[in-house]
Design an enzyme around this catalytic site. Structure first.
Site, short mmCIF file in Angstrom:
data_model
loop_
_atom_site.label_atom_id
_atom_site.label_comp_id
_atom_site.label_asym_id
_atom_site.label_seq_id
_atom_site.Cartn_x
_atom_site.Cartn_y
_atom_site.Cartn_z
N GLU A 1 12.14 -19.16 -12.43
CA GLU A 1 11.83 -17.28 -12.51
C GLU A 1 11.26 -17.26 -13.91
O GLU A 1 10.15 -16.31 -13.94
CB GLU A 1 13.20 -16.71 -12.79
CG GLU A 1 13.18 -15.07 -13.22
CD GLU A 1 12.21 -14.25 -12.29
OE1 GLU A 1 12.16 -13.13 -12.37
OE2 GLU A 1 11.72 -14.74 -11.18
N GLY B 1 0.59 -2.22 6.51
CA GLY B 1 1.00 -3.53 7.48
C GLY B 1 -0.26 -4.03 7.80
O GLY B 1 -1.27 -4.26 7.42
N CYS C 1 0.62 -1.30 0.10
CA CYS C 1 0.08 0.03 -0.11
C CYS C 1 0.96 1.32 -0.14
O CYS C 1 2.08 1.09 0.44
CB CYS C 1 -0.93 0.18 1.43
SG CYS C 1 -1.82 -1.50 1.38
N LYS D 1 7.25 -15.44 -13.85
CA LYS D 1 7.26 -14.14 -14.69
C LYS D 1 5.83 -14.24 -15.39
O LYS D 1 5.21 -13.73 -15.53
CB LYS D 1 8.25 -13.95 -15.80
CG LYS D 1 9.56 -13.15 -14.77
CD LYS D 1 8.96 -11.88 -14.61
CE LYS D 1 9.89 -11.18 -13.61
NZ LYS D 1 9.71 -11.73 -12.39
N GLU E 1 2.69 -14.52 -13.27
CA GLU E 1 2.22 -13.54 -12.40
C GLU E 1 1.59 -12.29 -13.23
O GLU E 1 0.86 -11.59 -12.93
CB GLU E 1 3.45 -13.05 -11.54
CG GLU E 1 4.63 -12.16 -12.37
CD GLU E 1 5.68 -11.98 -11.39
OE1 GLU E 1 5.25 -11.70 -10.03
OE2 GLU E 1 6.73 -11.79 -11.77
N TRP F 1 -4.02 -2.03 -0.89
CA TRP F 1 -4.00 -3.48 -1.30
C TRP F 1 -4.76 -4.37 -0.50
O TRP F 1 -4.25 -4.50 0.84
CB TRP F 1 -2.46 -4.00 -1.58
CG TRP F 1 -2.30 -5.23 -2.25
CD1 TRP F 1 -2.39 -5.55 -3.72
CD2 TRP F 1 -2.25 -6.58 -1.61
NE1 TRP F 1 -2.09 -6.78 -3.75
CE2 TRP F 1 -1.99 -7.38 -2.79
CE3 TRP F 1 -1.88 -6.79 -0.38
CZ2 TRP F 1 -1.73 -8.91 -2.47
CZ3 TRP F 1 -1.59 -8.15 -0.01
CH2 TRP F 1 -1.19 -9.36 -1.17
N LYS G 1 4.08 -4.40 -5.70
CA LYS G 1 5.54 -4.43 -5.92
C LYS G 1 6.47 -4.50 -4.47
O LYS G 1 7.45 -5.08 -4.83
CB LYS G 1 5.83 -3.08 -6.50
CG LYS G 1 7.16 -2.87 -6.65
CD LYS G 1 7.57 -3.79 -7.78
CE LYS G 1 9.11 -3.48 -8.32
NZ LYS G 1 9.62 -4.32 -9.51
#
Length: 604
Positions: free
Chosen positions: A476, A99, A2, A480, A483, A74, A599
């Site tokens: 990985e 949090g 957030c 990718k 996601e 979020w 992120k």
């Protein structure tokens, strides 16, 4: 995760709050809102979805005032609804929060017994209710906030705004970052310095447990024990062009294209006079072990580095994901280093793992993209990866820069431990300096990769295979793809294919094989043949020698420039990224802000 922003300004703050929140969109969110105090009256506006919805609401229902707070949420506790959106308000108090308040149920039950019932599903509302209770008991806003903080358990960055207080914001942090921005007769608060960049370049970072009383005249900061604290005022430099798309359709596309440049910057920073120059007098010569800890994409960088540290330096290496590390209470030898890798430097699980390891090992080393982050500040030595601001949720340039810095560490470790001569080290570094050019060559294959990705986008399942250091890259590549395109994908070590995953092979499942012509190539080709014998659709990514030796029978073959097997994971990351990107574009998904993702993950 957030985003938080607060402004005590000399102009109307609603436009400033919205503009600052836009700069935090890269964190991921599903609702947004702002609150202001105008003529002593506290009010707020909230909307679900993108910030444009909040902007539209403010056009039809403006919010005046020169003091305000804002938030992009979020969802954790409660669905993404207007009722659950921040700021949360109870009577004279409005709060925004990053949090998780872990004891909110206990607090909520106690508050309800005192006649203050919750109206939302969120943990954050409890903070506002608690502060209201103390104000109702006659405490000042400052004392009410202090008392509220004393009862909270969990991780949080909090910003309070009060009815009747047009020159006061109260900020607090515990486990989630918060920065104070200094202006000329104005003050700002943000969860990220990026949000404050257009308004100020003078920043004070709150430390763990700090709380602060912010007025237009300045800030009073107190530590967790309630003592006045002096925190350094830093002048930051943020390149605004790094936060623009610069003509690209998506930030992810821009950040993939930037990799040759940022990699060259990182190499120039760490390679000096034929040697690897690391800060903090890092000496690997007598170490017994390394422990590497990270989450998500960064954990795959650590898995790759394990191959490098063990093969180049002969240094035993363990890799843990941050969310599991401290819960198994691992024994950590004193004669070891613990290395923590995080793009944001604020990843909650990685930060908690760092705190577990602190004092148990010889040195805490971090590999981060934000040198002012919590993980960097709490490390003995922080190694910046110099990737620049990465906005796309799916990490690209940060991943290759993490790999590069970890590889340089492994080369230095090999030299420190006598396994690499001066000449051998120089030879590796000379070859490594050629990597940005090879990346540029690889990027010229984008049209071919786009064509392959468009065909892959029709699949429901995709497998990625790799051997040796290409195995973490297979993981990985799968991450990718799933996601950002939402295609189910899995990565496997090629030799594990026959131990279960081969049951998934049929004529509609693409299998991406990452296979430079290295010492393990023949074994990888054997696994590839097993796939083709079962009518699997093999996408072979290799070099010219590998393409010639593998022969015919693949569904698609992508040929990359020849590269040292040691550096191959860094180069082969690019086609894995581009496959995911173009598959997502073909499917029409939100490339930069994929659903349900954030992120910077600052909650467990």
């Amino acid at each position: 995760m957030c985003g938080i922003v607060g402004v005590l300004g000399s102009h109307e703050v609603a436009p400033l709050l919205v503009e600052s929140l836009k700069r935090l969109e890269y964190r991921g969110y599903d609702s947004a809102g702002i609150a202001t105090v105008n003529n002593g009256r506290l009010d707020r506006r909230r909307a679900v979805g993108k910030l444009v919805n909040l902007s539209d609401l403010l056009v039809h229902d403006p919010l005046a005032g020169k003091a305000g707070i804002g938030h992009t949420r979020w969802a954790t506790h409660g669905a993404a609804t207007v009722v659950n959106a921040h700021p949360h308000r109870s009577g004279p108090v409005a709060v925004v929060h990053n949090g998780i308040i872990e004891n909110f149920r206990e607090l909520r039950a106690r508050l309800a017994a005192n006649g203050l019932a919750a109206e939302t599903e969120t943990d954050t509302e409890t903070v506002a209710l608690l502060a209201r209770q103390y104000i109702d008991q006659g405490l000042s806003p400052r004392d009410a906030a202090r008392e509220t903080l004393a009862h909270l358990e969990g991780a949080f960055a909090l910003l309070f705004l009060f009815d009747g207080e047009e020159d006061l914001m109260i900020a607090a942090r515990k486990g989630s970052p918060l920065a104070i921005g200094h202006g000329d007769g104005e003050m700002f608060v943000g969860s990220d310095a990026i949000a404050l960049a257009p308004m100020t370049d003078r920043i004070t970072y709150l430390e763990e447990g700090d709380y602060a009383f912010v007025t237009r005249e300045g800030v009073e900061i107190f530590d967790a024990g309630g003592r006045r604290a002096n925190r350094e005022l830093q002048k930051i430099q943020l390149d605004a062009t790094r936060i623009e798309k610069a003509g690209y359709k998506h930030f992810m596309a821009k950040e993939i294209a930037e990799q040759p440049i940022v990699l060259a910057d990182a190499l120039a920073h760490y390679i000096r006079g034929g040697a690897v120059n690391l800060p903090g007098a890092l000496d690997f010569s007598d170490l017994d072990r390394l422990t590497l800890v990270a989450c998500g994409t960064a954990s795959y960088a650590c898995m790759t580095a394990k191959y490098w540290f063990e093969s180049i330096a002969g240094l035993p290496c363990e890799v843990d994901i941050g969310s599991e590390f401290r819960y198994r209470e691992p024994p950590l030898p004193k004669n070891s280093f613990a290395i923590f890798v995080s793009q944001s430097g604020e990843t909650a699980d990685t930060l908690a793992a760092l705190r577990y390891a602190s004092g148990k090992v010889g040195k805490i080393v971090s590999v981060v993209n934000v040198p002012t982050s919590s993980i960097a500040r709490e490390s003995d030595v922080a190694l910046p990866i110099l990737a620049g601001v990465e906005v796309g949720v799916a990490s690209t340039k940060a991943f290759t820069c993490q790999l590069t810095v970890l590889l340089l560490m492994a080369l230095k470790a090999g030299h420190d431990r006598g396994r690499l001569s001066d000449e051998a080290l120089r030879s590796h570094l000379v070859a490594l300096r050629l990597l940005p050019g090879l990346m540029n060559q690889t990027l010229t294959r984008e049209a071919a990769i786009s064509s392959i990705a468009a065909a892959m986008a029709e699949a429901q399942d995709v497998l990625f295979l790799g051997r040796g250091p290409m195995f973490p890259l297979a993981l990985e590549g799968a991450l990718k793809l799933k996601e950002i395109s939402y295609i189910h994908a899995e990565g496997y070590a090629s030799g594990e294919l026959k131990h279960g995953p081969i049951a998934l092979i049929d004529k509609v499942v693409p299998v991406v094989v990452l296979a430079p012509r290295d010492a393990l190539f023949d074994k990888t080709v054997s696994n590839m043949q097993e796939v083709m014998a079962r009518h699997g659709k093999v996408v072979l990514i290799t070099d010219p020698a590998g393409a010639e030796e593998a022969g015919t029978g693949t569904w698609k073959t992508l040929t990359l420039p020849e590269v040292s097997p040691l550096f191959a994971p860094i180069l082969y990351a690019l086609p894995a990224q581009l496959l995911a990107y173009h598959a997502a574009v073909a499917k029409g998904t939100d490339v930069d802000q994929p659903r349900n993702l954030a992120k910077s993950v600052t909650v467990e």
